[in-house]
Scaffold this motif. Structure first.
Motif, PDB file in Angstrom:
ATOM      1  N   ARG A  21       1.197  -0.867  -0.113  1.00 49.60           N
ATOM      2  CA  ARG A  21       0.010   0.201  -0.066  1.00 49.60           C
ATOM      3  C   ARG A  21       1.405   1.135   0.012  1.00 49.60           C
ATOM      4  O   ARG A  21       2.126   0.701   0.748  1.00 49.60           O
ATOM      5  CB  ARG A  21      -0.830   0.229   0.899  1.00 49.60           C
ATOM      6  N   SER A  22       0.555   2.450  -0.834  1.00 44.92           N
ATOM      7  CA  SER A  22       1.903   3.241  -0.919  1.00 44.92           C
ATOM      8  C   SER A  22       1.366   4.120   0.588  1.00 44.92           C
ATOM      9  O   SER A  22       2.273   5.022   0.162  1.00 44.92           O
ATOM     10  CB  SER A  22       0.627   4.138  -1.750  1.00 44.92           C
ATOM     11  N   SER A  23       0.556   3.856   1.075  1.00 46.03           N
ATOM     12  CA  SER A  23       0.016   4.813   2.315  1.00 46.03           C
ATOM     13  C   SER A  23       0.972   4.242   3.280  1.00 46.03           C
ATOM     14  O   SER A  23       1.303   5.381   4.147  1.00 46.03           O
ATOM     15  CB  SER A  23      -0.909   4.747   3.007  1.00 46.03           C
ATOM     16  N   ASP A  24       1.545   3.019   3.522  1.00 48.99           N
ATOM     17  CA  ASP A  24       2.394   2.608   4.824  1.00 48.99           C
ATOM     18  C   ASP A  24       3.477   1.837   4.758  1.00 48.99           C
ATOM     19  O   ASP A  24       4.447   1.673   5.558  1.00 48.99           O
ATOM     20  CB  ASP A  24       0.864   1.324   5.128  1.00 48.99           C
ATOM     21  N   GLY A  25       3.603   1.343   3.695  1.00 42.54           N
ATOM     22  CA  GLY A  25       5.334   1.537   2.612  1.00 42.54           C
ATOM     23  C   GLY A  25       5.863   0.405   3.297  1.00 42.54           C
ATOM     24  O   GLY A  25       6.758  -0.411   3.873  1.00 42.54           O
TER      25      GLY A  25
END
Length: 516
Positions: A21-25
């Motif tokens: 997910r791009s938000s959590d790396g």
């Protein structure tokens, strides 16, 4: 007491992209950790030029292929072509005097396997399970004799394909699953065992008969077309013979049963010691809760069957068990209390440290022997002269940088000797069909300037093989001083005796046999 099942696999409904997910790396944090761990666990692999005869065999094959040879013709083996081609490509890019590039590729193969297993576990049970699986896999990946765990050979490069097959099947990517199964099979035949969990997942995912048939067709085409392509790129009849139909005697159970049983028990004990942190939670959850992981159990069972196939029980065969076992352990640890996770990681890390220490400190007497013989071969022959190594150490050709006089790089293909199997099932009549006439033709047309008898008392010694004994007696004479037990034969002045046909009529099979 635990009564609930493991969390149900959720990948069919909410798949998590492998890119994260791009938000959590998630992957940006996990992959570097796994990369460092993969590099650490493979450090011993760089300690020696090579770890076992399989690496030597592949290196010699690659040199012959690079020189214009043809697989299953001018050089042969019982294995599929993918890894010989990989060795050949590496030699073309980086030179053929070192296996370090292949060892680096083995690090990457282990990293890719860990990432794919982590992705599978994350899809099923969440982020923590993904991290647990990736780390545990790398920790237990060294849990065998270093010559089995650290060598850059078939199983190491097969495992990423098997992990990819299950990951793709879990996502409903049936073409990718079929291609991955094909890659596993073309790396080593037993890699095809992963087809069992793939088909199970396909069956479980089918809501109606027609989509099921369409998905099955996609898997079948994706699996068969690469295999057919590999056969056409080599020699179809030779490919079939050397990878499937020609190894019946090799797969027999008879011959040195106690020796083979001891090896099976020893390697099983080593793997259990390495996986002590995994086995305990799996057994605990299996005893008190439903696992909800039938495909993983099927994968493990199919892998066990692959290890049993042939009844040789070499240590590197056991590497195939690690991916499903690691996933089962990660699933079990989702049910057990959190302190069990710390215990599993610490136990696995401790065992990993011991196996790494073994890999760094263990002597390699057989490698030292091969190096001594190779130095003598280099001293007594020129770069363009052919030699014959009669033994089970094909790496001597590579270490000596000399061309084999025969397409058969070990005595095993000509006698059925393998890994201690001896007694009445070793000899000319137990060789693969059609190989002795071809072998004799090679020695007549291009006689080697030097023959090294490296049998050292094994049951494939020339005195046990009438045809080879006649050849040596008529055309060669031994040098007075053996090299670490290996006897060197040079051509006799005026020697002209012909070895004739193999002594046993059973060896003189159809000369058109694919064994050619």
């Amino acid at each position: 007491m635990l009564t609930e099942p493991l969390p149900s696999p959720r990948y069919a409904a909410t798949p998590v992209p492998l890119g994260g997910r791009s938000s959590d790396g998630y992957w940006r944090r996990l992959v570097p950790v796994l990369a460092v761990l993969a590099a650490i666990t493979r450090i011993p692999s760089f300690r020696h030029p090579l770890w076992n005869p399989d690496e030597g065999y592949l290196a010699v094959q690659a040199r012959i292929l690079a020189g214009g040879g043809a697989l299953y013709d001018t050089v042969v083996d019982r294995k599929p072509p993918l890894l010989p081609w990989l060795y050949e490509a590496s030699f073309a890019l980086f030179g053929d005097d070192s296996l370090r590039p292949l060892k680096l590729l083995a690090v990457l193969a282990q990293l890719l396997t860990a990432v794919l297993l982590a992705a599978t576990a994350r899809d099923r049970w969440g982020d923590r399970a993904g991290r647990t699986t990736g780390v545990l896999y790398l920790l237990v990946s060294v849990g065998l004799n270093p010559e089995d765990a650290q060598a850059a050979t078939f199983e190491i490069f097969m495992l990423p394909f098997t992990a990819a097959a299950v990951w793709c099947a879990g996502r409903g990517r049936w073409t990718g699953a079929g291609l991955a199964v094909a890659g596993a099979f073309l790396m080593k035949q037993t890699g095809g065992a992963v087809l069992a969990p793939v088909l199970w997942l396909l069956w479980r995912s089918a809501a109606r008969p027609w989509p099921y048939r369409a998905q099955l067709l996609r898997v079948a085409l994706a699996l068969t077309l690469p295999v057919l392509g590999a056969a056409l790129l080599t020699d179809p009849s030779g490919f079939l013979f050397w990878t499937v139909t020609g190894s019946g005697a090799y797969a027999e159970f008879t011959g040195s049963e106690l020796h083979v049983l001891f090896r099976a028990l020893a390697n099983t004990a080593l793997l259990c010691a390495a996986c002590a942190g995994l086995i305990a939670p799996v057994v605990r959850v299996l005893r008190v809760a439903r696992t909800g992981a039938a495909d993983l159990w099927l994968w493990l069972a199919a892998s066990v069957a692959a290890v049993l196939l042939g009844f040789h029980f070499f240590g590197h065969y056991y590497l195939q068990l690690l991916p499903p076992l690691t996933l089962l352990a990660a699933g079990a640890l989702q049910v057990l209390p959190r302190d069990r996770l710390a215990s599993a990681l610490l136990t696995s890390a401790g065992a990993c440290g011991l196996f790494l220490l073994w890999g760094m400190l263990a002597p390699r007497p057989e490698l030292a022997h091969a190096q001594l013989v190779a130095a003598e071969v280099r001293h007594r022959t020129g770069p363009q002269e052919r030699v014959l190594m009669w033994g089970m150490h094909p790496e001597t050709y590579w270490l000596a940088d000399r061309t084999p006089a025969s397409r058969y790089l070990t005595a095993g293909l000509l006698t059925n000797y393998s890994g201690g199997r001896d007694g009445p099932h070793v000899g000319e009549k137990h060789a693969m069909a059609g190989v002795w006439p071809v072998f004799l033709t090679e020695l007549r047309e291009r006689p080697p300037v030097l023959i090294v008898d490296d049998s050292r008392g094994k049951p494939y010694a020339p005195e046990e093989l009438p045809t080879l004994r006649r050849l040596l007696a008529g055309r060669y004479e031994p040098l007075p001083d053996p090299v670490d037990g290996a006897v060197l034969y040079v051509r006799s002045p005026g020697g002209s005796a012909d070895p004739g046909d193999p002594a046993d009529p059973e060896d003189s099979e159809d000369p058109g046999d694919p064994g050619r």
